[in-house]
Design a protein around this motif. Sequence first.
Motif: not given
Length: 246
Positions: A1-19, A75-77
Amino acid sequence: MLTGIVLTHNEEENITRCLEALKFCDTLLVVDDNSTDKTTKLAKKAGATVLAHTLNSNYSSQRNWALSQAKTPWVLFIDADEVVSVKLGEEITSAIKKIEFKGFLIPRTDYMWGKKLSHGDVGGVRLLRLARRGAGEWRGSVHEQWQIEGNVGILRHALNHHPHPTMVEFLQEVNVYSGIRAQELHVAGQRASILQIIFYPPAKFLWLWIWKLGFTDGTAGFIHAMTMAFYSFLVRGKLWLLWRSR
C-alpha cells in the motif's frame, strides 16, 4: 500500500533513526548517491532495499527515478535527516485510505542545535511528500517540488527535521545547493546584476529576521537567517560568474 523512499549520500549518522521511524510503511526504499560511509550497510540492516543511482546535481531527476522504482499505490518521500513521529505515521496510514485525495501536504518543524525554529525561512512550512504513484512528477534541480494533479489534503502532525548538526555542514550544503541553483537559473536564461548581488542578500536577511519574525528564535534563528542570506549571495554571485565565463 505504501512505499517510504529516502535519498541518501553519506548519511550514516541519520539513516538508522530515519528508517526506524518508517516501519509503518509496507516497503522501504533507499536510493543512494555513491555513499562512501556505512549508509548502505545500515540501511540494509534496517530492512530497506538499497538501489544505487547517481544524483548528477538534479534532485528532481533522482526523486523521479526513485518514484519509478516504487510498486505500491502510495509513496512517501522522507529525507534522511527527517523523522516521522508515531502520531504522524498513524495519520499517514489513515490518510492513504481516503480515495478523494491524490496527495497530502505535511507540516515540517525544524530543530537546530537544540532549538525549535518556529519562524523565519522554515516557519509554517508544508511539503507535499505523500502522494499516489503516477499522480505527478518532481520538478526543479534543487528545492524541488512534487507537482501532482488532483485534490491535495493537509495532515495535522508535523515531520521533525534535524538538519545541519554543525555550522561546517550547513555551509557545505549551502555551497552545493547554491551552485546547483545558479546553474539552473543560467540554463533558464536568467542573469544577476551587481545591484542584485549587493542588495538582495541584506534584504533577504531583514525579511527573514524581522518580517518573518526570525528574531523570536534567538541565536539559532539569527544564524539561520544570516546563512540563508549568504545562500542568496552565493546563488547570484555564481550566476554572474557563469555568464562571465561565457
